[in-house]
Design a protein around this motif. Structure first.
Motif, PDB file in Angstrom:
ATOM      1  N   LEU A   6      36.203  31.666  35.843  1.00  0.00           N
ATOM      2  CA  LEU A   6      36.492  33.098  35.685  1.00  0.00           C
ATOM      3  C   LEU A   6      36.009  33.599  34.318  1.00  0.00           C
ATOM      4  O   LEU A   6      35.508  34.724  34.192  1.00  0.00           O
ATOM      5  CB  LEU A   6      37.989  33.364  35.862  1.00  0.00           C
ATOM      6  N   LEU A  34      34.701  31.266  43.805  1.00  0.00           N
ATOM      7  CA  LEU A  34      34.666  32.335  42.795  1.00  0.00           C
ATOM      8  C   LEU A  34      33.245  32.888  42.626  1.00  0.00           C
ATOM      9  O   LEU A  34      33.033  34.107  42.604  1.00  0.00           O
ATOM     10  CB  LEU A  34      35.216  31.831  41.459  1.00  0.00           C
ATOM     11  N   THR A  91      44.713  36.265  39.012  1.00  0.00           N
ATOM     12  CA  THR A  91      45.008  34.834  39.061  1.00  0.00           C
ATOM     13  C   THR A  91      46.237  34.553  38.206  1.00  0.00           C
ATOM     14  O   THR A  91      46.895  35.485  37.745  1.00  0.00           O
ATOM     15  CB  THR A  91      43.778  34.014  38.611  1.00  0.00           C
ATOM     16  N   VAL A 112      39.398  40.147  34.953  1.00  0.00           N
ATOM     17  CA  VAL A 112      40.400  39.198  35.465  1.00  0.00           C
ATOM     18  C   VAL A 112      41.766  39.525  34.870  1.00  0.00           C
ATOM     19  O   VAL A 112      41.875  39.791  33.673  1.00  0.00           O
ATOM     20  CB  VAL A 112      40.028  37.742  35.091  1.00  0.00           C
TER      21      VAL A 112
END
Ligand code: 7TS
Length: 393
Positions: free
Chosen positions: A110, A79, A98, A120
């Protein structure tokens, strides 16, 4: 009797793996980057171990396998690596897709990256704990750079649609990472059939040592270093190699691949026997259809009984289970996956995870069934909420 049913948290080391590791603590303790004989003597074993990992994953050695200290490090490497290599260079593409039920090693990373401008989208599971591939596809925008989706969920064992989503990602030219920690050794993970860019694994989940893991990186999808320093691992991750543990992980991974069949026959049968017996108890819910789960996992909710009370009751009888991920157990929070699934908030507090391994025996399962049923009767007889629910219901 002592019975260990928390194999999704960690597993016992395979005795063969332990024997294989032993010489690397004693006579074969050289640093593989040293030029003398001590160093040279350990290199063949390292190469063999890496070969075992490539074979187990079904990938050519022209791809990369980065050795890390654990799955958490592998997930962070992907990531943060994608952030440094892609998003910082081209902030137009700053979106990651995700699921809402990833391990904290993904979710917390995240959250951290969100502070640096990464957007995200979290796709939810349905009431069975399943991820619908269409929901992932619909979450993708023209800003999406990466999809990260676990192969199997640690709490429910539900297997996610990696094949379909990875094919979609490839078609759209989006990077695809999968956290396969709970899939390896339980179901077939063959990257010659399923095309992924990055894949995370951790040895202690498949009867290898703790504190060692890996990140598969497809050729051409290299990421920047997270650890800078020496020239180890071709300069891709600095730090002296943990030879004994790498040797152990190699054999454990080979063994894991060789035992997928056993997991899907012997272990599945034991798991189903346990599940059938527990489902005879009134007011129990097992999450997710069996054939969509890894063969060793049951997430069960027992109405009227706090997961923790049940856990301690079982613990007194020598049975180790969990209310969910050990990574969250210190906070005694409601099970986060159950919260994501349930319209009923009670489910989250009454969830228990039972996870078997190829070392679990039929005698152990019979013992667990007896103890479990007795514990439920006892705990429900003193549960005011259960009595109340039953009166009004
Ligand atoms: N990813 C998944 C899917 C996991 O299940 C775990 C550990 C990790 C990453 C982290 O692995 P580590 O080697 O870095 O510790 N999961 C659990 C669990 O379910 N209960 O305890 C640990």
């Amino acid at each position: 009797m002592r019975v260990y049913l928390d194999n999704n948290a960690t597993t016992k080391i395979d005795p063969l793996v332990k024997v294989k590791m032993q010489p690397f603590f004693e006579e074969l303790y050289g640093n593989p980057n040293s030029l003398h004989k001590y160093g040279m003597d350990v290199r063949p074993a390292l190469n063999t171990a890496l070969g075992e990992m490539y074979d187990a994953l079904g990938v050519p050695d022209t791809d990369d396998i980065l050795i890390t200290s654990c799955a958490t490090e592998s997930n962070n490497t992907v990531l943060k690596g994608v952030f440094f290599k892609y998003i910082l260079q081209n902030p137009e593409k700053n979106h990651i897709v995700t699921t809402s039920v990833e391990h904290p090693a993904i979710l917390e990373t995240l959250l951290f990256l969100n502070d640096y401008g990464v957007d995200v989208t979290y796709v939810d599971v349905d009431e069975d704990g399943a991820i619908n591939a269409e929901d992932i596809k619909n979450a993708v925008t023209d800003k999406t750079i990466l999809i990260t989706m676990m192969w199997a969920n640690n709490e429910t064992g539900m297997i996610f649609p990696v094949e379909e989503v990875s094919a979609f990602a490839k078609e759209k030219n989006i990077l695809f990472h999968t956290d396969a920690v709970q899939a390896i050794g339980k179901i077939k993970v063959d990257l010659s059939a399923i095309d992924v860019d990055y894949l995370t694994f951790s040895a202690h989940k498949f009867h290898g040592p703790k504190g060692i893991g890996g990140l598969y990186v497809k050729k051409g999808k290299q990421l920047p270093n997270l650890l800078h320093g020496g020239e180890q691992m071709g300069g891709k991750r600095a730090g002296t190699l943990n030879v004994a543990y790498i040797v152990g992980m190699g054999l454990a991974m080979k063994q894991a691949a060789n035992h997928v069949e056993v997991m899907n026959t012997y272990v599945r049968t034991l798991r189903d026997r346990l599940e059938d017996a527990l489902k005879e108890i009134p007011d129990t819910i097992v999450v997710g259809p069996r054939d969509k789960r890894t063969p060793n996992t049951i997430l069960i909710s027992l109405r009227g009984i706090e997961g923790e009370s049940m856990l301690w009751d079982l613990n007194k009888s020598g049975i180790a289970a969990s209310t969910g991920s050990a990574c969250a157990s210190e906070s005694l929070e409601a099970n986060p996956v159950m919260s994501a699934i349930g319209e009923d908030p009670e489910l989250a507090h009454t969830a228990m995870r039972l996870s078997l391994s190829r070392f679990t025996t039929a005698e152990e399962i019979d013992y667990v069934i007896d103890v479990f049923k007795a514990a439920v009767l006892r705990l429900r007889s003193i549960s005011s909420t259960y009595a109340y629910t039953n009166e009004v219901g």
